[in-house]
Write an enzyme that holds these catalytic residues in place. Structure first.
Site, PDB file in Angstrom:
ATOM      1  N   TYR A 158       0.849  -1.200   0.000  1.00  0.00           N
ATOM      2  CA  TYR A 158       0.000   0.000   0.000  1.00  0.00           C
ATOM      3  C   TYR A 158       0.883   1.249   0.000  1.00  0.00           C
ATOM      4  O   TYR A 158       0.750   2.130  -0.865  1.00  0.00           O
ATOM      5  CB  TYR A 158      -0.918   0.005   1.231  1.00  0.00           C
ATOM      6  CG  TYR A 158      -1.641   1.319   1.431  1.00  0.00           C
ATOM      7  CD1 TYR A 158      -2.489   1.831   0.446  1.00  0.00           C
ATOM      8  CD2 TYR A 158      -1.465   2.064   2.603  1.00  0.00           C
ATOM      9  CE1 TYR A 158      -3.144   3.046   0.630  1.00  0.00           C
ATOM     10  CE2 TYR A 158      -2.125   3.265   2.790  1.00  0.00           C
ATOM     11  CZ  TYR A 158      -2.955   3.759   1.796  1.00  0.00           C
ATOM     12  OH  TYR A 158      -3.595   4.959   1.973  1.00  0.00           O
TER      13      TYR A 158
HETATM   14  N1  LIG Z   1      -8.876   7.360   5.467  1.00  0.00           N
HETATM   15  C1  LIG Z   1      -7.604   7.496   5.806  1.00  0.00           C
HETATM   16  O1  LIG Z   1      -7.260   7.484   7.004  1.00  0.00           O
HETATM   17  C2  LIG Z   1      -6.544   7.694   4.762  1.00  0.00           C
HETATM   18  C3  LIG Z   1      -5.216   7.879   5.208  1.00  0.00           C
HETATM   19  C4  LIG Z   1      -4.237   8.072   4.260  1.00  0.00           C
HETATM   20  C5  LIG Z   1      -4.546   8.114   2.924  1.00  0.00           C
HETATM   21  N2  LIG Z   1      -5.823   7.908   2.524  1.00  0.00           N
HETATM   22  C6  LIG Z   1      -6.101   7.952   1.079  1.00  0.00           C
HETATM   23  O2  LIG Z   1      -7.204   8.821   0.866  1.00  0.00           O
HETATM   24  C7  LIG Z   1      -7.957   8.372  -0.256  1.00  0.00           C
HETATM   25  C8  LIG Z   1      -9.423   8.212   0.121  1.00  0.00           C
HETATM   26  O3  LIG Z   1      -9.514   7.252   1.159  1.00  0.00           O
HETATM   27  P1  LIG Z   1     -10.867   6.880   1.896  1.00  0.00           P
HETATM   28  O4  LIG Z   1     -10.549   6.676   3.331  1.00  0.00           O
HETATM   29  O5  LIG Z   1     -11.936   7.825   1.494  1.00  0.00           O
HETATM   30  O6  LIG Z   1     -11.124   5.429   1.261  1.00  0.00           O
HETATM   31  P2  LIG Z   1     -12.458   4.768   0.666  1.00  0.00           P
HETATM   32  O7  LIG Z   1     -12.100   3.336   0.427  1.00  0.00           O
HETATM   33  O8  LIG Z   1     -13.616   5.063   1.538  1.00  0.00           O
HETATM   34  O9  LIG Z   1     -12.658   5.528  -0.699  1.00  0.00           O
HETATM   35  C9  LIG Z   1     -11.993   5.171  -1.896  1.00  0.00           C
HETATM   36  C10 LIG Z   1     -13.027   5.064  -3.006  1.00  0.00           C
HETATM   37  O10 LIG Z   1     -12.321   4.718  -4.194  1.00  0.00           O
HETATM   38  C11 LIG Z   1     -13.094   3.764  -4.905  1.00  0.00           C
HETATM   39  N3  LIG Z   1     -12.156   2.919  -5.672  1.00  0.00           N
HETATM   40  C12 LIG Z   1     -11.243   2.052  -5.166  1.00  0.00           C
HETATM   41  N4  LIG Z   1     -10.561   1.489  -6.176  1.00  0.00           N
HETATM   42  C13 LIG Z   1     -11.063   1.997  -7.325  1.00  0.00           C
HETATM   43  C14 LIG Z   1     -10.768   1.804  -8.696  1.00  0.00           C
HETATM   44  N5  LIG Z   1      -9.809   0.964  -9.074  1.00  0.00           N
HETATM   45  N6  LIG Z   1     -11.488   2.498  -9.609  1.00  0.00           N
HETATM   46  C15 LIG Z   1     -12.457   3.365  -9.223  1.00  0.00           C
HETATM   47  N7  LIG Z   1     -12.785   3.587  -7.926  1.00  0.00           N
HETATM   48  C16 LIG Z   1     -12.093   2.909  -7.001  1.00  0.00           C
HETATM   49  C17 LIG Z   1     -13.839   2.958  -3.870  1.00  0.00           C
HETATM   50  O11 LIG Z   1     -15.047   2.424  -4.383  1.00  0.00           O
HETATM   51  C18 LIG Z   1     -14.075   3.986  -2.765  1.00  0.00           C
HETATM   52  O12 LIG Z   1     -15.369   4.523  -2.828  1.00  0.00           O
HETATM   53  C19 LIG Z   1      -7.281   7.100  -0.733  1.00  0.00           C
HETATM   54  O13 LIG Z   1      -6.414   7.435  -1.785  1.00  0.00           O
HETATM   55  C20 LIG Z   1      -6.517   6.630   0.476  1.00  0.00           C
HETATM   56  O14 LIG Z   1      -5.412   5.831   0.121  1.00  0.00           O
HETATM   57  C21 LIG Z   1      -6.830   7.707   3.415  1.00  0.00           C
END
Ligand SMILES: NC(=O)c1ccc[n+]([C@@H]2O[C@H](COP(=O)([O-])OP(=O)(O)OC[C@H]3O[C@@H](n4cnc5c(N)ncnc54)[C@H](O)[C@@H]3O)[C@@H](O)[C@H]2O)c1
Length: 342
Positions: A158
């Site tokens: 990741y």
């Molecule tokens: N939530 C956290 O604490 C956190 C921390 C660090 C980084 N992030 C990053 O922030 C971003 C958003 O995270 P989140 O917590 O909202 O996650 P989440 O999983 O709730 O949202 C991600 C969305 O992307 C969509 N998705 C996944 N793979 C896909 C693909 N191949 N094609 C199209 N859609 C796709 C999913 O359906 C989902 O709705 C991500 O890039 C994640 O890596 C989140």
């Protein structure tokens, strides 16, 4: 300054936790938003459908439900919408799942992000903003983490794929003068949160009186960042468009701006590290019920602590996240009870 009334923003991941909150904030400010999300089944798809349904109530919101890897659909959606700004949040998230299914991360995060960058280049957007993660700090131990220190020791696929997207973003910013900001988010939490994350799992476990797993015997610290603070930070960074400097001397101390590209990396974190056991206690207090604690060893690929230096965000935007974790937990529990009618 970006004018919401005349700015079209493409957000990937709008059915996800952070994308949903960002879209809501932007719509409230008057932006026109197109969401792009593949509605993957990594966690309960009904939650994603509910989020999208709420966004669709606003007439300035439209969406395409398709995968990032489907370049034809992504290109068609982008061409039809003609975005001025792209915020790329869709990804295969989750540190632990990347040990089970590493390929999902290569597909979504590496191939998917490349496809988004191609669309951003084709439309010469004013600003491309993309999500990375605090996990890229990997084995770094100097805290708080600053953007200018090296982050070359990712501990999971990741983290490695997110680090790869930072490198890919830098190359396109350099080659095509594409202003690009990468965010490193720190443990985001709040209402409509992700069921695979600690706050959700702990709340569910405590309510259902099932044991909750506490790793590293509770010797864990996280820089918990409340989602409203986070999306406020993202919004304010719209206006901090990176400009390729004329020389290295033009880069302010502490600024991660590249010397050769309109590109920077910015932490968005609360800048306060909280002990996991204090976080559990806050949830217990809010629910009025004790957790059944299942103390576990450290998980492979996990890190004991994260802690953001939020100085760069503050100097670029004048803003720093501020919600205390007890208040954030209170709002999450309130949402959870309402959503599940408990
Ligand atoms: N939530 C956290 O604490 C956190 C921390 C660090 C980084 N992030 C990053 O922030 C971003 C958003 O995270 P989140 O917590 O909202 O996650 P989440 O999983 O709730 O949202 C991600 C969305 O992307 C969509 N998705 C996944 N793979 C896909 C693909 N191949 N094609 C199209 N859609 C796709 C999913 O359906 C989902 O709705 C991500 O890039 C994640 O890596 C989140």
């Amino acid at each position: 300054m970006i004018d919401p009334k005349t700015t079209r923003v493409l957000i990937t991941g709008t059915a996800g936790f952070i994308g949903f909150h960002l879209a809501r904030l932007l719509l409230a400010e008057g932006f026109t938003v197109h969401g792009y999300d593949g509605m993957t089944d990594y966690y309960d798809v009904r939650l994603k459908q509910r989020r999208h349904a709420m966004l669709r109530q606003n007439q300035r919101f439209t969406a395409t439900e398709a995968m990032l890897e489907d370049m034809d659909t992504l290109r068609a959606a982008t061409d039809a919408f003609a975005p001025d700004v792209i915020v790329h949040l869709a990804a295969q998230a989750g540190v632990r799942y990347s040990l089970e299914n590493p390929r999902a991360y290569i597909d979504a995060n590496v191939v998917g992000t490349f496809n988004v960058m191609e669309c951003a280049r084709a439309h010469a957007v004013r600003h491309l903003l993309m999500a990375s993660t605090s996990s890229v700090y990997g084995a770094n131990t100097d805290m708080p983490f600053t953007e200018v220190e090296k982050a070359d020791t990712p501990l999971t696929i990741y983290a490695a794929t997110k680090k790869a997207t930072e490198a890919m973003g830098h190359s396109y910013a350099h080659l095509y003068d594409l202003p690009t900001t990468m965010f490193r988010f720190f443990t985001v939490y709040g209402p409509w949160g992700r069921p695979d994350m600690a706050l959700f799992k702990f709340t569910k476990g405590i309510i259902e009186r099932t044991p909750i797993d506490i790793y590293n015997n509770g010797e864990m610290w996280r820089d918990f960042t409340y989602v409203d603070d986070l999306v406020r930070g993202i919004r304010l960074l719209f206006d901090a468009v990176p400009v390729r400097p004329d020389s290295v001397e033009d880069i302010a101390p502490g600024d991660s701006l590249s010397p050769v590209a309109p590109f920077r990396v910015v932490n968005i974190g609360n800048s306060d590290k909280v002990r996991l056991l204090d976080f559990v206690e806050a949830i217990e207090d809010e629910l009025g019920q004790k957790a059944i604690r299942n103390y576990m060893p450290m998980q492979t690929g996990d890190v004991p602590a994260t802690w953001a230096d939020a100085q760069l965000l503050q100097s670029l935007t004048g803003y720093r996240p501020q919600t205390p974790f007890r208040e954030g937990v209170r709002r999450f529990v309130e949402w959870y009870r309402d959503y599940y009618q408990i």
